[in-house]
Structures are given as structure tokens and as C-alpha cells.
Scaffold this motif. Structure first.
Motif, PDB file in Angstrom:
ATOM      1  N   ARG A   1      33.804  37.358  31.454  1.00 40.46           N
ATOM      2  CA  ARG A   1      35.196  37.056  31.124  1.00 40.46           C
ATOM      3  C   ARG A   1      35.410  35.551  31.082  1.00 40.46           C
ATOM      4  O   ARG A   1      34.687  34.778  31.725  1.00 40.46           O
ATOM      5  CB  ARG A   1      36.150  37.698  32.126  1.00 40.46           C
ATOM      6  N   ASP A   2      36.431  35.173  30.333  1.00 40.06           N
ATOM      7  CA  ASP A   2      36.834  33.777  30.240  1.00 40.06           C
ATOM      8  C   ASP A   2      38.330  33.739  30.530  1.00 40.06           C
ATOM      9  O   ASP A   2      39.149  34.072  29.655  1.00 40.06           O
ATOM     10  CB  ASP A   2      36.521  33.223  28.845  1.00 40.06           C
ATOM     11  N   ASN A   3      38.688  33.368  31.730  1.00 41.74           N
ATOM     12  CA  ASN A   3      40.098  33.391  32.118  1.00 41.74           C
ATOM     13  C   ASN A   3      40.910  32.315  31.398  1.00 41.74           C
ATOM     14  O   ASN A   3      42.134  32.433  31.287  1.00 41.74           O
ATOM     15  CB  ASN A   3      40.239  33.244  33.628  1.00 41.74           C
TER      16      ASN A   3
ATOM     17  N   THR B   1      49.327  38.064  33.097  1.00 43.21           N
ATOM     18  CA  THR B   1      48.617  36.993  33.792  1.00 43.21           C
ATOM     19  C   THR B   1      47.181  37.462  33.962  1.00 43.21           C
ATOM     20  O   THR B   1      46.838  38.153  34.929  1.00 43.21           O
ATOM     21  CB  THR B   1      49.278  36.699  35.148  1.00 43.21           C
ATOM     22  N   PHE B   2      46.366  37.086  33.016  1.00 48.33           N
ATOM     23  CA  PHE B   2      45.032  37.663  32.877  1.00 48.33           C
ATOM     24  C   PHE B   2      44.207  37.543  34.149  1.00 48.33           C
ATOM     25  O   PHE B   2      43.507  38.470  34.536  1.00 48.33           O
ATOM     26  CB  PHE B   2      44.318  36.978  31.702  1.00 48.33           C
ATOM     27  N   SER B   3      44.309  36.416  34.812  1.00 49.85           N
ATOM     28  CA  SER B   3      43.469  36.181  35.993  1.00 49.85           C
ATOM     29  C   SER B   3      43.888  37.023  37.190  1.00 49.85           C
ATOM     30  O   SER B   3      43.231  36.983  38.232  1.00 49.85           O
ATOM     31  CB  SER B   3      43.493  34.699  36.358  1.00 49.85           C
TER      32      SER B   3
ATOM     33  N   ASN C   1      41.592  34.196  28.138  1.00 54.34           N
ATOM     34  CA  ASN C   1      42.125  35.560  28.272  1.00 54.34           C
ATOM     35  C   ASN C   1      41.276  36.586  27.513  1.00 54.34           C
ATOM     36  O   ASN C   1      41.804  37.457  26.808  1.00 54.34           O
ATOM     37  CB  ASN C   1      43.572  35.638  27.794  1.00 54.34           C
TER      38      ASN C   1
ATOM     39  N   ARG D   1      38.683  39.890  39.012  1.00 49.12           N
ATOM     40  CA  ARG D   1      39.610  38.884  38.497  1.00 49.12           C
ATOM     41  C   ARG D   1      38.938  37.539  38.258  1.00 49.12           C
ATOM     42  O   ARG D   1      39.169  36.874  37.250  1.00 49.12           O
ATOM     43  CB  ARG D   1      40.753  38.679  39.481  1.00 49.12           C
ATOM     44  N   SER D   2      38.129  37.158  39.204  1.00 44.45           N
ATOM     45  CA  SER D   2      37.485  35.844  39.116  1.00 44.45           C
ATOM     46  C   SER D   2      36.223  35.869  38.262  1.00 44.45           C
ATOM     47  O   SER D   2      35.719  34.819  37.871  1.00 44.45           O
ATOM     48  CB  SER D   2      37.104  35.371  40.516  1.00 44.45           C
TER      49      SER D   2
END
Length: 125
Positions: free
Chosen positions: A71-73, A27-29, A76, A52-53
Motif C-alpha cells: 500500500r501507499d498511504n 481517511t485511507f491510513s 491512497n 493500516r501502516s
């Protein structure tokens, strides 16, 4: 869990490279993402990390102002944009994932549960 780093290569000093890391199986985020590097004959060192965010980032002093993590949630992925590269940036770069229940980031590699295979960056003078 798989972390697939890509984008390494050879570049002249002063140039730029963008590394990417694609994550799957987690769960990448829920994970802070870090970048580490290991130069020949040296120990692995922390480069930078993103929460995370994506709201918080931290960098080692030697790359501040030159490297940027994003990052791009939804996709992923996490990226390391490197500019004004120096020969001392030559290393194998690794992405890593650190499970967090807060939006803080950590710099200690041993806290990161999952690691990618590494991608080589070579900067020539």
C-alpha cells in the motif's frame, strides 16, 4: 467512499498480474485493506490483507508465496501483485476497507465496511 479496483485481465498459467485499488472519500491510513475474490459458482473468499501502516500482512494459504499486498498511504492505493498464477485463481477480485484503530488485520469479509466493484482475473491453462 469509493474503492476503484483495476488491473484485471486474462493471463496464462504461470503468469503475473498486478491489481490496484484506488481509494477516495475516506481517511485511507485509518483502514486496513483487504483483497477478496469470488470464483464462478463459489462463495467469496479472503485472499489477503494489509494493516493500516503496511507493517502487517496476512494471506490465505493458497496464495502464500505467490501473492503480495502493498500500500501507499500517500497515494491512497493498495496493490495485489500476483505471480505464478493458476487456473484456480480465476475469479472476480475485490478490494475492501476495514476501519481499524490498531495495526491488526482481519480476514472476515463482513467486518469490511467498504467494497470496490471488482475486477475479473482469468487464468487459462
Amino acid at each position: 467512499v469509493q474503492l476503484q479496483a483495476s488491473g484485471g485481465g486474462s493471463v496464462q498459467a504461470g503468469g503475473s498480474l498486478r491489481l490496484s485499488c484506488a481509494a477516495s472519500g475516506l481517511t485511507f491510513s485509518s483502514y486496513a485493506m483487504g483483497w477478496f475474490r469470488q470464483a464462478p459458482g463459489k462463495e467469496r473468499e479472503f485472499v489477503g490483507a494489509i494493516s493500516r501502516s503496511g507493517g502487517s500482512t496476512i494471506y490465505t494459504d493458497s496464495v502464500k508465496g505467490r501473492f503480495t499486498i502493498s500500500r501507499d498511504n500517500a497515494k491512497n492505493t493498495v496493490a495485489l501483485q500476483m505471480s505464478s498464477l493458476k487456473p484456480e485463481d480465476t475469479a472476480v477480485y475485490y478490494c475492501a476497507a476495514d476501519y481499524r484503530n490498531s495495526d491488526y488485520v482481519r480476514t472476515d469479509g463482513y467486518r469490511y465496511e467498504f467494497w470496490g466493484q471488482g475486477t475479473l482475473v482469468t487464468v487459462s491453462s
